[in-house]
Design a protein around this motif. Structure first.
Motif, short mmCIF file in Angstrom:
data_model
loop_
_atom_site.label_atom_id
_atom_site.label_comp_id
_atom_site.label_asym_id
_atom_site.label_seq_id
_atom_site.Cartn_x
_atom_site.Cartn_y
_atom_site.Cartn_z
N ALA A 15 -28.75 -8.16 -5.80
CA ALA A 15 -28.21 -9.43 -5.29
C ALA A 15 -27.46 -9.19 -3.98
N ALA A 16 -26.74 -8.08 -3.93
CA ALA A 16 -25.95 -7.78 -2.73
C ALA A 16 -26.82 -7.28 -1.59
N SER A 17 -28.10 -7.02 -1.87
CA SER A 17 -29.01 -6.53 -0.83
C SER A 17 -29.82 -7.66 -0.21
N LYS A 18 -29.52 -8.88 -0.64
CA LYS A 18 -30.29 -10.03 -0.14
C LYS A 18 -29.50 -10.83 0.88
N ILE A 19 -30.25 -11.42 1.83
CA ILE A 19 -29.66 -12.45 2.68
C ILE A 19 -30.44 -13.71 2.34
N GLY A 20 -29.79 -14.65 1.74
CA GLY A 20 -30.51 -15.80 1.18
C GLY A 20 -31.39 -15.28 0.05
N ASP A 21 -32.69 -15.55 0.13
CA ASP A 21 -33.60 -15.04 -0.91
C ASP A 21 -34.30 -13.77 -0.46
N ALA A 22 -34.09 -13.38 0.78
CA ALA A 22 -34.82 -12.23 1.32
C ALA A 22 -34.15 -10.91 0.95
N LEU A 23 -34.94 -10.04 0.32
CA LEU A 23 -34.43 -8.71 -0.03
C LEU A 23 -34.55 -7.84 1.22
N VAL A 24 -33.46 -7.74 1.99
CA VAL A 24 -33.55 -7.07 3.29
C VAL A 24 -33.34 -5.57 3.22
N MET A 25 -32.93 -5.06 2.07
CA MET A 25 -32.85 -3.59 1.95
C MET A 25 -32.98 -3.17 0.51
N LEU A 26 -33.33 -1.90 0.33
CA LEU A 26 -33.30 -1.33 -1.02
C LEU A 26 -32.08 -0.43 -1.10
N PRO A 27 -31.26 -0.62 -2.15
CA PRO A 27 -30.02 0.14 -2.24
C PRO A 27 -30.25 1.60 -2.60
N ARG A 28 -29.54 2.49 -1.94
CA ARG A 28 -29.64 3.90 -2.27
C ARG A 28 -28.43 4.29 -3.13
N GLU A 73 -15.54 9.68 -18.30
CA GLU A 73 -14.71 8.46 -18.33
C GLU A 73 -14.83 7.70 -16.99
N VAL A 74 -14.82 8.47 -15.90
CA VAL A 74 -14.93 7.88 -14.57
C VAL A 74 -16.26 7.14 -14.44
N LEU A 75 -17.34 7.82 -14.84
CA LEU A 75 -18.67 7.23 -14.66
C LEU A 75 -18.86 6.00 -15.53
N VAL A 76 -18.37 6.05 -16.76
CA VAL A 76 -18.51 4.89 -17.64
C VAL A 76 -17.75 3.71 -17.03
N ALA A 77 -16.54 3.97 -16.54
CA ALA A 77 -15.73 2.90 -15.95
C ALA A 77 -16.43 2.30 -14.73
N PHE A 78 -16.97 3.18 -13.88
CA PHE A 78 -17.60 2.66 -12.66
C PHE A 78 -18.96 2.03 -12.95
N GLN A 79 -19.61 2.49 -14.01
CA GLN A 79 -20.87 1.84 -14.38
C GLN A 79 -20.59 0.39 -14.79
N GLN A 80 -19.52 0.21 -15.58
CA GLN A 80 -19.14 -1.16 -15.95
C GLN A 80 -18.70 -1.93 -14.71
N ALA A 81 -17.90 -1.27 -13.86
CA ALA A 81 -17.41 -1.93 -12.65
C ALA A 81 -18.58 -2.43 -11.80
N ALA A 82 -19.64 -1.61 -11.75
CA ALA A 82 -20.79 -1.95 -10.90
C ALA A 82 -21.46 -3.24 -11.35
N THR A 83 -21.43 -3.51 -12.65
CA THR A 83 -22.12 -4.72 -13.13
C THR A 83 -21.39 -5.99 -12.67
N HIS A 84 -20.15 -5.86 -12.23
CA HIS A 84 -19.40 -7.03 -11.77
C HIS A 84 -19.32 -7.09 -10.25
N ALA A 85 -20.05 -6.20 -9.59
CA ALA A 85 -19.88 -6.06 -8.14
C ALA A 85 -20.50 -7.22 -7.36
N PHE A 86 -19.88 -7.55 -6.25
CA PHE A 86 -20.45 -8.52 -5.31
C PHE A 86 -20.08 -8.07 -3.90
#
Lengths: 298, 437
Positions: B126-139, B374-387
């Motif tokens: 979702a964060a890689s789109k401008i409007g509906d266009a997928l303008v990049m693939l996230p690395r 613990e860090v990775l689990v926390a950030f994995q959850q954090a990532a699902t809420h990212a914008f």
């Protein structure tokens, strides 16, 4: 076919004219022109859109601009006067030293040798509220049990910046005034002594008038320096917080390079150049008056 | 195999090619040369070394014509747009920069299968789109903030009973920003120890304010990019910062802090709660670098009163230019550089991945290290809420108008209402001047 013959004086001056045009005149004219356009660094086509005096009107009606302008004048006034007084005192003291004066003069110039950016970082750390030297010293010595927000409080933040400016540049005054002290002829001083003048009278009526041209030169140089104060402020507070230490050039720098609004930034720049021109004319008039008083011609 | 891929490629314009999701076949793009402008830096070289594999597989050649950091690349892209020098095909991109060049990059959707796209974390797509266009693939170079805290404070029985007596609920790492505020005030013992701290200037504080407005159920901008933060949600968000400052629960200099100051502050062991980026995880728990080492806990970031968690984020990606002559080949390269193997390679060095399977992989890999896990689990959850940051080219300019007003409210020069009103007026004027509406 006749060859175009340029006057000899023009040919000789041509290299200088070309270089000066390229590095001074053309950029100056371009920046003046761009101040009448909505020129943005990120949108080159905006350079060709004429909007008249819009940028100037916007700057003149912008309360934040005038607040920054006022703060710059305040900084200029306080910093210059404090530096002048301290520099004068320092020069008079060093002048009395008979042994090791050269070493002292070199030592005195140390602060001038640091880049203003480094001075900014140094004082940013010294005045840091949490890990800074000043607060830690005050707390350890029992003078304070709170973290004093040196770079946040409206008055303290300006004080901290002025402190840094004074630290780095007082020696400019000291060195120039010391040069003035060396140039004072001995005769009037000895005559004053013979006539029974007190040390204060000697200083007030003989030493100081001789020093005034030197002081005004130092003031003129430093007024230009402080009026374009940027680096130390940029590092220490970046004009903040809440614009409490915003000066003209931190504001113009941010507008031009971060917001990319070069046209507007140039308009503000041209308005503020008047500040520098005003102080320069003022100090040169004073300088000439002082020289006339000494019979050195106006 | 090769035939089926070519047929799929021909179908690409119709909307669904398969090649990027499938292993590429030998010689698929024989003789094609792709020019690329990539982000430079030692940490990215391991991934770029894989380009040779893709070249060998497809027969195409990749010519890297520029390698710079994102700020430099940003300037270069803008010059290219101005000068029309757009002969190159693949470019590094960043979610915080992408909106500045909406016409530069092509929509990658027609070149990829929906299944392939679904393998990325949805919030990253979702964060890689401008409007509906997928303008990049996230690395696998992704940033979002989670909550770091000092565990010992929560294990202390004295703290537990005193907190319960004062606030009426059990002391546990906060799940809401209100709890966070209570606890920050409770833990503060100024000037030696503070409950929390926050970035106090420039884009940093506006970013933090932005995510808080979202968490409070508001928006920073309306759909037409007029300011929307002078709202109840905006006022609640700003009040959170103001209240903590007024209560003395943050260091008084916090309005001049940026990321480095915050990182050093938490590592000094004098801060209880710290919302921060994943890159600090190792530093905070390092014996040599941090006084908090061994006492650091990490959980998903708290939620606001609207039940939404904060999640201002950014990630790197790869894009394909609209003017590229071989978009199919370029899209194949971009897909290759962000596929599962590529992301495993990049994330093995520490950065966070943006593919679900790779997340699972790195969490599993770290199972022998409880802190890393613990860090990775926390950030994995954090990532699902990212914008991402608001996708307007005027984001940075807007932050420069907004942040002094936020500071003025925090320092008490203005009320929350006055500050937001002034900021909203200034943003409105700025957007109109830029011809946005």
């Amino acid at each position: 076919m006749s060859r175009l013959k340029l006057p000899q004086w023009f040919v000789l001056l041509l290299p200088a004219i070309i270089i000066l045009s390229a590095v001074v005149l053309i950029p100056l004219l371009l920046s003046l022109y761009s101040s009448f356009t909505p020129y943005r660094l990120t949108r080159p086509e905006t350079l060709y859109k004429w909007i008249g005096t819009f940028n100037y009107e916007k700057a003149i009606t912008n309360a934040n601009f005038w607040a920054a302008f006022g703060r710059t004048v305040l900084l200029l006034t306080i910093a210059l006067n404090v530096e002048m007084l301290l520099g004068l005192g320092l020069a008079l003291l060093v002048n009395r030293v008979t042994w090791g004066q050269r070493g002292l003069r070199t030592l005195m110039m140390f602060p001038m040798m640091f880049s203003p950016v480094l001075v900014g970082f140094q004082f940013k750390f010294i005045f840091n509220d949490n890990v800074g030297l000043v607060n830690n010293a005050l707390q350890s010595l029992g003078f304070s049990d709170v973290a004093i927000p040196w770079l946040v409080d409206a008055n303290l933040a300006m004080f901290s910046i002025i402190f840094a400016e004074v630290w780095t540049s007082t020696s400019v005054f000291a060195i120039l005034i010391l040069a003035g002290l060396f140039a004072i002829p001995r005769d009037p001083l000895e005559a004053a002594k013979v006539d029974g003048c007190t040390p204060w009278q000697t200083f007030r009526h003989i030493t100081l008038p001789y020093l005034m041209p030197f002081i005004y030169i130092a003031l003129a140089i430093r007024s230009l320096d402080v009026a374009r104060a940027y680096d130390i402020v940029q590092i220490m507070t970046n004009g903040g917080p809440a614009r409490r230490t915003e000066l003209i050039w931190t504001m113009i720098g941010r507008t031009g390079y971060v917001d990319a609004k070069m046209g507007y930034a140039n308009a503000m720049g041209y308005i503020s150049i008047f500040l520098a021109i005003f102080f320069t004319i003022y100090f040169f008039k004073k300088l000439n008056a002082a020289r006339t008083e000494l019979g050195m011609g106006g | 195999m090769r035939l089926s891929v070519q047929m799929a490629l021909k179908g690409a314009t119709a909307g669904a090619a398969l090649f990027a999701a499938l292993p590429v076949s030998a010689g698929e793009f024989d003789g094609i040369t792709l020019q690329a402008k990539l982000i430079g830096g030692q940490q990215y070289e391991a991934l770029y070394a894989r380009i040779a594999e893709w070249e060998a597989d497809t027969g195409a050649t990749v010519e890297v014509i520029s390698k710079k950091n994102h700020f430099e690349l940003d300037k270069e892209f803008k010059s290219d747009l101005a000068a029309g020098t757009l002969g190159w095909c693949v470019g590094s991109n960043h979610s915080s920069f992408a909106s500045q060049y909406p016409s530069l990059y092509t929509d990658l959707t027609p070149y990829l299968t929906p299944e392939f796209i679904a393998e990325y974390v949805p919030s990253n797509v979702a964060a890689s789109k401008i409007g509906d266009a997928l303008v990049m693939l996230p690395r696998a170079q992704f940033d979002v903030s989670a909550l770091y805290y000092l565990k010992s404070l929560y294990e202390d029985e004295g703290n537990q009973s005193a907190f319960k007596a004062e606030y009426g609920y059990d002391l546990a790492p906060p799940d809401t920003w209100d709890q966070y505020k209570d606890q920050a005030i409770f833990f503060t013992d100024a000037p030696n120890f503070y409950g929390t701290q926050y970035a106090g200037k420039d884009e940093a504080i506006v970013g933090r304010f932005y995510e808080m407005v979202i968490a409070e159920g508001g928006q920073l901008f309306n759909d037409d990019w007029s300011p929307a933060f002078n709202s109840d949600a905006g006022k609640r968000a700003l009040s959170w910062f103001v209240d903590l400052y007024k209560a003395g629960a943050v260091p008084p200099g916090t309005t001049s802090y940026l990321w480095d100051d915050l990182g050093q502050g938490f590592a000094s062991g004098t801060i209880a709660l710290n919302l921060d980026w994943p890159g600090w995880a190792g530093f905070f728990n390092g014996e040599d670098s941090s006084k908090a080492a061994g006492d650091v806990g990490v959980i998903v970031q708290p939620q606001g009163s609207a039940g939404i968690r904060t999640g201002w984020s950014g990630h790197h990606g790869f894009s394909v230019t609209e003017s590229c002559d071989h978009k199919d080949a370029a899209a194949s390269l971009v897909a290759f550089l962000t596929n599962e193997d590529s992301q495993k390679l990049e994330s093995s060095a520490g950065p966070l991945p943006t593919r679900t399977a790779v997340w699972d992989h790195v969490v599993e890999q770290s199972s022998s290290d409880p802190y890393r896990s613990e860090v990775l689990v926390a950030f994995q959850q954090a990532a699902t809420h990212a914008f991402p940051a608001p996708q307007t080219p005027y984001w940075i300019e807007a932050t420069n108008v907004i942040f002094p007003e936020l500071q003025a409210a925090i320092l008490g020069d203005k009320t929350v209402d006055e500050a937001l009103e002034t900021a909203a007026e200034a943003v409105d004027e700025m957007m109109q001047e830029n011809g946005v509406y």
